[in-house]
Design an enzyme around this catalytic site. Structure first.
Site, PDB file in Angstrom:
ATOM      1  N   GLY A  10       0.813  -1.232   0.000  1.00  0.00           N
ATOM      2  CA  GLY A  10       0.000   0.000   0.000  1.00  0.00           C
ATOM      3  C   GLY A  10       0.834   1.263   0.000  1.00  0.00           C
ATOM      4  O   GLY A  10       2.067   1.228   0.076  1.00  0.00           O
TER       5      GLY A  10
ATOM      6  N   GLY B  26       2.569   3.626   1.533  1.00  0.00           N
ATOM      7  CA  GLY B  26       3.135   3.795   2.875  1.00  0.00           C
ATOM      8  C   GLY B  26       3.677   5.197   3.085  1.00  0.00           C
ATOM      9  O   GLY B  26       3.941   5.613   4.214  1.00  0.00           O
ATOM     10  N   ARG B  27       3.906   5.897   1.990  1.00  0.00           N
ATOM     11  CA  ARG B  27       4.405   7.277   2.137  1.00  0.00           C
ATOM     12  C   ARG B  27       3.847   8.201   1.061  1.00  0.00           C
ATOM     13  O   ARG B  27       4.247   9.351   0.966  1.00  0.00           O
ATOM     14  CB  ARG B  27       5.924   7.306   2.114  1.00  0.00           C
ATOM     15  CG  ARG B  27       6.549   6.654   0.899  1.00  0.00           C
ATOM     16  CD  ARG B  27       8.019   6.899   0.919  1.00  0.00           C
ATOM     17  NE  ARG B  27       8.720   6.033  -0.015  1.00  0.00           N
ATOM     18  CZ  ARG B  27       9.989   6.133  -0.284  1.00  0.00           C
ATOM     19  NH1 ARG B  27      10.703   7.057   0.322  1.00  0.00           N
ATOM     20  NH2 ARG B  27      10.571   5.319  -1.132  1.00  0.00           N
TER      21      ARG B  27
ATOM     22  N   LYS C 177       4.322  12.347  -2.455  1.00  0.00           N
ATOM     23  CA  LYS C 177       5.138  11.203  -2.022  1.00  0.00           C
ATOM     24  C   LYS C 177       6.138  11.667  -0.964  1.00  0.00           C
ATOM     25  O   LYS C 177       6.981  12.522  -1.233  1.00  0.00           O
ATOM     26  CB  LYS C 177       5.865  10.589  -3.213  1.00  0.00           C
ATOM     27  CG  LYS C 177       6.654   9.331  -2.839  1.00  0.00           C
ATOM     28  CD  LYS C 177       7.096   8.565  -4.062  1.00  0.00           C
ATOM     29  CE  LYS C 177       7.968   7.378  -3.687  1.00  0.00           C
ATOM     30  NZ  LYS C 177       8.430   6.650  -4.864  1.00  0.00           N
TER      31      LYS C 177
ATOM     32  N   ASP D 204       8.845   5.239   8.109  1.00  0.00           N
ATOM     33  CA  ASP D 204       8.450   6.557   8.634  1.00  0.00           C
ATOM     34  C   ASP D 204       7.509   7.370   7.743  1.00  0.00           C
ATOM     35  O   ASP D 204       7.079   8.457   8.132  1.00  0.00           O
ATOM     36  CB  ASP D 204       9.711   7.391   8.928  1.00  0.00           C
ATOM     37  CG  ASP D 204      10.594   7.540   7.714  1.00  0.00           C
ATOM     38  OD1 ASP D 204      10.150   7.181   6.602  1.00  0.00           O
ATOM     39  OD2 ASP D 204      11.743   8.001   7.864  1.00  0.00           O
ATOM     40  N   GLY D 205       7.215   6.879   6.543  1.00  0.00           N
ATOM     41  CA  GLY D 205       6.298   7.616   5.669  1.00  0.00           C
ATOM     42  C   GLY D 205       6.945   8.815   4.981  1.00  0.00           C
ATOM     43  O   GLY D 205       6.250   9.616   4.346  1.00  0.00           O
TER      44      GLY D 205
ATOM     45  N   ARG E 277      -2.068  -0.301  -9.624  1.00  0.00           N
ATOM     46  CA  ARG E 277      -1.001  -1.237  -9.967  1.00  0.00           C
ATOM     47  C   ARG E 277      -1.557  -2.654 -10.043  1.00  0.00           C
ATOM     48  O   ARG E 277      -2.660  -2.905  -9.554  1.00  0.00           O
ATOM     49  CB  ARG E 277       0.063  -1.246  -8.850  1.00  0.00           C
ATOM     50  CG  ARG E 277       0.657   0.096  -8.555  1.00  0.00           C
ATOM     51  CD  ARG E 277       0.506   0.448  -7.063  1.00  0.00           C
ATOM     52  NE  ARG E 277       0.806   1.872  -6.856  1.00  0.00           N
ATOM     53  CZ  ARG E 277       2.034   2.339  -6.711  1.00  0.00           C
ATOM     54  NH1 ARG E 277       3.051   1.508  -6.694  1.00  0.00           N
ATOM     55  NH2 ARG E 277       2.243   3.627  -6.573  1.00  0.00           N
TER      56      ARG E 277
ATOM     57  N   ASP F  45       3.859  -4.689  -7.344  1.00  0.00           N
ATOM     58  CA  ASP F  45       3.283  -3.439  -6.826  1.00  0.00           C
ATOM     59  C   ASP F  45       3.860  -2.229  -7.559  1.00  0.00           C
ATOM     60  O   ASP F  45       3.384  -1.104  -7.356  1.00  0.00           O
ATOM     61  CB  ASP F  45       3.509  -3.301  -5.313  1.00  0.00           C
ATOM     62  CG  ASP F  45       4.961  -3.505  -4.927  1.00  0.00           C
ATOM     63  OD1 ASP F  45       5.518  -4.560  -5.257  1.00  0.00           O
ATOM     64  OD2 ASP F  45       5.554  -2.608  -4.299  1.00  0.00           O
TER      65      ASP F  45
ATOM     66  N   ASP G 102       7.107   4.402  -9.909  1.00  0.00           N
ATOM     67  CA  ASP G 102       7.941   4.187  -8.719  1.00  0.00           C
ATOM     68  C   ASP G 102       9.433   4.167  -9.041  1.00  0.00           C
ATOM     69  O   ASP G 102      10.059   3.114  -9.144  1.00  0.00           O
ATOM     70  CB  ASP G 102       7.524   2.912  -7.960  1.00  0.00           C
ATOM     71  CG  ASP G 102       6.317   3.184  -7.089  1.00  0.00           C
ATOM     72  OD1 ASP G 102       5.702   4.262  -7.235  1.00  0.00           O
ATOM     73  OD2 ASP G 102       5.984   2.325  -6.257  1.00  0.00           O
TER      74      ASP G 102
HETATM   75  P1  AMP Z   1       8.949   1.005  -3.116  1.00  0.00           P
HETATM   76  O1  AMP Z   1      10.150   0.124  -3.018  1.00  0.00           O
HETATM   77  O2  AMP Z   1       9.246   2.470  -2.988  1.00  0.00           O
HETATM   78  O3  AMP Z   1       8.116   0.693  -4.298  1.00  0.00           O
HETATM   79  O4  AMP Z   1       8.059   0.689  -1.811  1.00  0.00           O
HETATM   80  C1  AMP Z   1       7.592  -0.583  -1.458  1.00  0.00           C
HETATM   81  C2  AMP Z   1       6.615  -0.446  -0.313  1.00  0.00           C
HETATM   82  O5  AMP Z   1       7.255   0.117   0.830  1.00  0.00           O
HETATM   83  C3  AMP Z   1       5.429   0.454  -0.602  1.00  0.00           C
HETATM   84  O6  AMP Z   1       4.325  -0.045   0.084  1.00  0.00           O
HETATM   85  C4  AMP Z   1       5.875   1.768  -0.017  1.00  0.00           C
HETATM   86  O7  AMP Z   1       4.796   2.613   0.315  1.00  0.00           O
HETATM   87  C5  AMP Z   1       6.607   1.313   1.226  1.00  0.00           C
HETATM   88  N1  AMP Z   1       7.615   2.287   1.655  1.00  0.00           N
HETATM   89  C6  AMP Z   1       8.789   2.566   1.074  1.00  0.00           C
HETATM   90  N2  AMP Z   1       9.444   3.521   1.757  1.00  0.00           N
HETATM   91  C7  AMP Z   1       8.650   3.858   2.790  1.00  0.00           C
HETATM   92  C8  AMP Z   1       8.761   4.797   3.856  1.00  0.00           C
HETATM   93  N3  AMP Z   1       9.821   5.559   4.022  1.00  0.00           N
HETATM   94  N4  AMP Z   1       7.730   4.883   4.732  1.00  0.00           N
HETATM   95  C9  AMP Z   1       6.638   4.103   4.594  1.00  0.00           C
HETATM   96  N5  AMP Z   1       6.489   3.202   3.616  1.00  0.00           N
HETATM   97  C10 AMP Z   1       7.476   3.079   2.729  1.00  0.00           C
HETATM   98 MG    MG Z   2       6.430   0.887  -5.035  1.00  0.00          MG
END
Ligand code: AMP
Ligand code: MG
Length: 588
Positions: free
Chosen positions: A148, A150-151, A171, A183-184, A248, A340, A350
Site C-alpha cells: 500500500g 506507505g508514504r 510522495k 516513517d512515511g 497497480r 506493486d 515508482d
Molecule cells: P517502493 O520500493 O518504494 O516501491 O516501496 C515498497 C513499499 O514500501 C510500498 O508499500 C511503499 O509505500 C513502502 N515504503 C517505502 N518507503 C517507505 C517509507 N519511508 N515509509 C513508509 N512506507 C514506505
Molecule cells: Mg512501489
C-alpha cells in the site's frame, strides 16, 4: 438535386453564386480560426480553481477507520488519511511547467509564497480529499501481502478542460496505515531522482507517471542508505506525482489474496478501471474481429468481444510489452519490478534505484538489494514483466473474470507484442528498414565485450555513411569517440560489423542525410545518467537548486543537439562508479 427544392442557381447570377460560395468559405475559415483559437487558448487556473473530482473515493469501498496506525486493512481500496510530514520553511526545489499545463494550472502559481506549504501537505489544498491506496505485491518473486501507499498520499483527481483525469499524489507526506515499520517520509536525494526521471522519461517519449513539483520539508530524515548500520540525517522532501491513475497489478492482487469474500472488490476495481481508463473496451462491438485461435492445434478460440475483462488484460499486457520494449531501446533499467510497481496503464512507475546503461552490460542492475540474483537486471526486464503479467492474469482468474485460456492468451500476446515492438525499435535505432537478427546480435555482443556506452554509441552511429568503398582502415573513424581503448583484435571485430552494417544501409536505399535525421529522433543524445543526478543532488543538499533545474531543461529535449550542453552527454567520471551513485538500495 431534390426536385422539390428550388434550384438556388435559378434565381442567382453566376457571380452572386460565386460570391455566396466565397463568403460561405470565408465564414467557415473564420469559424475554423475561432475554433482553433479557442482550442489554443490555454486555460490557466489558480490552485483554488482546479476542477477536483474524487471518483476513486466515491466509487470504491473505503476503510471505515481514518487513523494512520500501521495495520492490516480489510475489504477496502483506500484509507482516508491526511498528510502529516513535519514541515519547517519548505522550499520549492523544482517544478514542471509541462505538467502544470496538463492540469490547466497557471505556471505563475509556482511563484506563490504558500505554494511549498501546500505541496508539502502542511496547509490543505482546497478541494482535495486525501487518501492512501491499499495494494499488495510480489516482491522479488515472493508474495509479500499488504504493502500500500506507505508514504504517498493522493489528494484526488483533477479533471482538465479536455475532460482528462489526473491524479495528484504527495510522495513522502507522512505515515499511513500502510507504512508498516517505516516513517512515511522521503529524502531529497531520492525525490530529486524521481522528479527528474519522471520528466526525463516523458520527454524521451516513454509512458510514465509525471511530477508537478518538488519541495523540501525543511526537516531532517534519518536513513541507513545501505542498510549497513550507518544511518545518516538527510534533508526531507516531497514530490507531487501526477498520473491518470496510480493503480497497480498489486491493487488487484491484494483483494484476490483475501479469498472469496473480497473477490467482488477485484471485480469492482476492474469495472472502475475500465470505466475511467479503458472506456473503449466497455464499447467493444461484436462486429470487431477480436477472436483468435490459440494452442498448438489452433482449436481453442479466445473471443475478446465476449468478455471485456479478457479484452482489458490483453490491452494491459500489450501496453506493458510496449513499455518494456521502449525501456530496452533507451537502456533504462527500472531496478525494482515487483508487481506493486507495475502500472495497469503501462506507465513507468515508482522510481527508486533505476539506472540508464552507461557501458553496455546486459546483467546491469542498479539495485544493490538485487545483486544476489540480478532478477531485475537490464536483460531480464522483458521476462520479469511477462512473469508479472502472469501473476496479474492469475488474479483475474481467481476472481472468475477471465478463463485460463484467456489468461494464457494475454501472456502470449505480451510476448508477441514485445518482440514486434523491440525489433521495430532496434531497427529504427539502426536506421534500417528491416530487422536483421544476425546484425543486431553481433552488435549487442560487441557492445557487451567492449563495454561501450549504449547511448553515445547509437547517437554516433548516424555518422556512418552508406558507402561500400570506405577503406578498411577508415571504417571505425565515425565511431572513434565511442570505441575507446580497444585492441587490434577487437578493432577487427568492429570493422567487420561496420562492413555488414554498411551493406544493409546501401540495400535500404535511404540517403545519409535522411537516415541521420530519423536516427537522431530515436537515439537520444542526453539521458538522465545516475552521475548527473548525483551532481544535482550534491548541490541541492547544500541549498543550491540550480543544477536540478538546469538538468530538467536539458532532459526536456533529449533528442536535440543543444549546443553548449555537451557535458551532459559525457561518460560517468571515475568517482561515479561507487554504490550510492551508480547503484542504490531498494526503498532509498
Ligand atoms: P517502493 O520500493 O518504494 O516501491 O516501496 C515498497 C513499499 O514500501 C510500498 O508499500 C511503499 O509505500 C513502502 N515504503 C517505502 N518507503 C517507505 C517509507 N519511508 N515509509 C513508509 N512506507 C514506505
Ligand atoms: Mg512501489
Amino acid at each position: 438535386m431534390d426536385p422539390s427544392l428550388p434550384d438556388p442557381a435559378s434565381s442567382l447570377s453566376v457571380d452572386s453564386v460565386a460570391d455566396s460560395l466565397k463568403s460561405q468559405s470565408l465564414r467557415e475559415q473564420g469559424n475554423d480560426r475561432i475554433n482553433k483559437e479557442n482550442k489554443n487558448k490555454k486555460v490557466k487556473l489558480s490552485l483554488e480553481d482546479l476542477n477536483w473530482d474524487h471518483s476513486f473515493v466515491r466509487e470504491l469501498p473505503g476503510d471505515p477507520q481514518s487513523d494512520s496506525i500501521p495495520r492490516q486493512v480489510f475489504h477496502a481500496c483506500y484509507t482516508k488519511v491526511l498528510p502529516s510530514a513535519e514541515v519547517e520553511n519548505p522550499e520549492l526545489v523544482a517544478w514542471s511547467d509541462s505538467v502544470a499545463g496538463l492540469l490547466d494550472l497557471d505556471s505563475h502559481e509556482f511563484e506563490r509564497p504558500d505554494f511549498p506549504l501546500k505541496f508539502s501537505g502542511a496547509s490543505p489544498l482546497a478541494g482535495a480529499v486525501p487518501y492512501a491506496q491499499c495494494y499488495g505485491g510480489h516482491q522479488f518473486g515472493t508474495w509479500a501481502g499488504q504493502l500500500g501507499d506507505g508514504r504517498a498520499i493522493t489528494l484526488g483527481e483533477i479533471l482538465n478542460s479536455k475532460s482528462e483525469r489526473w491524479e495528484l499524489q504527495l510522495k513522502g507526506a507522512g505515515k499511513t496505515p500502510y507504512s508498516r515499520f517505516a516513517d512515511g517520509l522521503a529524502v531529497l536525494r531520492s525525490s530529486i531522482r524521481e522528479f527528474l526521471c519522471s520528466e526525463a522519461m516523458h520527454f524521451l517519449g516513454i509512458p510514465t507517471t509525471r511530477a508537478l513539483c518538488l519541495v523540501t520539508t525543511g526537516k531532517l530524515v534519518t536513513r541507513d542508505m545501505f542498510y549497513d548500520g550507518n544511518p545518516k540525517e538527510e534533508p526531507g522532501a516531497i514530490v507531487c506525482r501526477v498520473a491518470q491513475s496510480f493503480l497497480r497489478f498489486g491493487s488487484f492482487q491484494i483483494h484476490a489474496s483475501k479469498g472469496e469474500e473480497d473477490l467482488g472488490i477485484v471485480c469492482s476495481l476492474a469495472d472502475y478501471a475500465i470505466r475511467h481508463h479503458f472506456p473503449h473496451i466497455e464499447n467493444i462491438s461484436k462486429s470487431e474481429t477480436l477472436s483468435f485461435s490459440t494452442g498448438d492445434n489452433g482449436q481453442s478460440v479466445v473471443d475478446l468481444t465476449s468478455n471485456k475483462y479478457a479484452a482489458w488484460i490483453v490491452e494491459i499486457a500489450e501496453r506493458t510489452a510496449s513499455l518494456v520494449a521502449r525501456w530496452q531501446g533507451v537502456g533504462f533499467t527500472h531496478g525494482v519490478l515487483n508487481t506493486d510497481n507495475m502500472s495497469i496503464l503501462g506507465l513507468t512507475i515508482d522510481y527508486g534505484p533505476f539506472g540508464f546503461l552507461d557501458a553496455f552490460d546486459p546483467s546491469y542492475t542498479p539495485n544493490t538489494t538485487d545483486l544476489p540474483g540480478r532478477r531485475y537486471c537490464f536483460a531480464n526486464q522483458p521476462d520479469i514483466c511477462s512473469w508479472n503479467i502472469t501473476q496479474f492474469a492469475s488474479t483475474l482468474m481467481a476472481a472468475h473474470l477471465i478463463s485460463d485460456k484467456e489468461a494464457s492468451y494475454a501472456v502470449e500476446r505480451y510476448g508477441t507484442k514485445f518482440m514486434d515492438e523491440y525489433q521495430a525499435i532496434i531497427t529504427q535505432k539502426l536506421g534500417l528498414q528491416k530487422y536483421n537478427k544476425q546484425l543486431v546480435n553481433k552488435l549487442l555482443n560487441n557492445l557487451a565485450v567492449d563495454k561501450v556506452d549504449y547511448t553515445n554509441f547509437f547517437r554516433s552511429l548516424s555518422n556512418i555513411k552508406a558507402d561500400p568503398g570506405i577503406p578498411e582502415g577508415e571504417l571505425l573513424v565515425p565511431l572513434k569517440a565511442v570505441l575507446l581503448d580497444i585492441g587490434k583484435e577487437r578493432k577487427e571485430a568492429w570493422a567487420s560489423w561496420v562492413q555488414s552494417y554498411i551493406q544493409e544501409l546501401v540495400a535500404s536505399g535511404i540517403s545519409d542525410e535522411e537516415r541521420k535525421a530519423s536516427m537522431d529522433l530515436v537515439n537520444p543524445k542526453y539521458v538522465l545518467r545516475n552521475y548527473l543526478c548525483q551532481i544535482a543532488i550534491d548541490a541541492a543538499e547544500i541549498g543550491d537548486f540550480g543544477e536540478v533545474r538546469r538538468l530538467l531543461k536539458v532532459m526536456e529535449r533529449p533528442y536535440d543537439e543543444q549546443p553548449g550542453m555537451e557535458k551532459y552527454a559525457r561518460l560517468p567520471p571515475a568517482w561515479a562508479y561507487r554504490p550510492g551513485v551508480c547503484m542504490l538500495s531498494c526503498s532509498s
